[in-house]
Scaffold this active site. Sequence first.
Site, PDB file in Angstrom:
ATOM      1  N   SER A  62      25.478  18.084  98.153  1.00  0.00           N
ATOM      2  CA  SER A  62      25.076  18.669  97.099  1.00  0.00           C
ATOM      3  C   SER A  62      26.005  20.075  96.720  1.00  0.00           C
ATOM      4  CB  SER A  62      23.957  19.503  97.743  1.00  0.00           C
ATOM      5  OG  SER A  62      24.012  20.235  98.869  1.00  0.00           O
ATOM      6  N   HIS A  77      23.689  27.110  99.164  1.00  0.00           N
ATOM      7  CA  HIS A  77      24.789  26.920  98.198  1.00  0.00           C
ATOM      8  C   HIS A  77      25.264  28.212  97.446  1.00  0.00           C
ATOM      9  CE1 HIS A  77      22.094  23.301  98.398  1.00  0.00           C
ATOM     10  NE2 HIS A  77      23.271  22.874  98.418  1.00  0.00           N
ATOM     11  N   ASP A 134      21.323  30.129  96.770  1.00  0.00           N
ATOM     12  CA  ASP A 134      20.139  29.664  97.715  1.00  0.00           C
ATOM     13  C   ASP A 134      20.508  29.915  99.214  1.00  0.00           C
ATOM     14  OD1 ASP A 134      21.243  27.314  98.273  1.00  0.00           O
ATOM     15  OD2 ASP A 134      20.312  26.300  96.926  1.00  0.00           O
TER      16      ASP A 134
END
Length: 376
Positions: free
Chosen positions: A61, A354, A351
């Site tokens: 991600s 990340h 978040d």
Amino acid sequence: MASLTTCLGGHGSWRRFARPLLLHLVVVVAAAAVFQPGVVVHGASSAGDQKISSIFIFGDSIVDPGNNNNRFTEAKANFPPYGQDFPGGVATGRFSNGLVPGDLLASKLGIKELLPPFLSDDLDLQDLLTGVAFACGGSGYDPLTSKLATTLSSTDQLELFREYKEKLRGLVGEEEMARVISEGVFLTVMGANDILNNYFALPLRRHEYDLPSYVEFLVSSAINFTKTLNNMGAKRIGFVGVPPLGCCPSQITLGGSPSRQCEPLRNQASRLFNSRISQEIEILNAERSVSGSKIAYFDIYYNLLDLIQNPALYGFKDVSEGCCGSTVLNAAIFIAYHSACPNVIDYIFWDGFHPTEKAYNIVVDKLIQQNMKYLM
């Protein structure tokens, strides 16, 4: 047997390439004649300046620009508040408030402004010539990691690259396809999900391995991945280590430090993995250099840790909290349409896992300055 992209669905755009032969030749000739992507990196090699005309990224991600958008998985980000600072304020599937490292690398290297996902519905010839991302949120080197996240594994990403090569070969021919790949830079950014989700969060692998043994398993898998990528034609490969995982807001919360200090065991695991993989990458580079390949280890651990330990130097105020929250449930689909903090520029983390675009931007600058010369 159906291809992987066919099984995933959502790729009707490839039908546009089923053109009459004459039109196909016109497109190819025009692309070769007028489209000359790339940047000359000065001072990168004593042998002279080298051009980087394309960039390809595999990973999780951190570098997924939206490959999971059409998948049934928790590891996706194509909804607000993700993308609030992306051009147009659009949530594209990037796990940040704006751009992610692949975009920043492509832009800073003069290739293009955004690095699109290979599984996008609207790729065109120019995108194929200048590079794409195969990364998928939730992926890892351990096959179990991707199964738990219902996402594509590192092996699946190599299969996507195989399909990419076939598509490009069909459009521009073998010689041009080989040129694009040989002049391109390839980066792999994985391992964090293996350590955080598949070892610490769930007990499955901990029943089979102690931490050093699991790291050795990951390193072996990562080296096999890199060898396969090299065998498929990638000549310039940057292997990015894992960040200080214990400093992610979610892991600090799990660690229970009242002063919000980085969780030490997860950082120890990060350092152990990075130490071992950097040694193996050095050995692999020596073995493969005789065939003209260049494989380099990129350190992200200390580059990000520098921001965390010296936030004021970089204009940050909050190093241990995420702008969207600081638990394992403050990321991906769990924060869909939730509100973010009003002052994201003060935060290193967007978040629970990340970083923000601002933090990524600084780290990418460091990575380019420190490492690109090894791939020239």
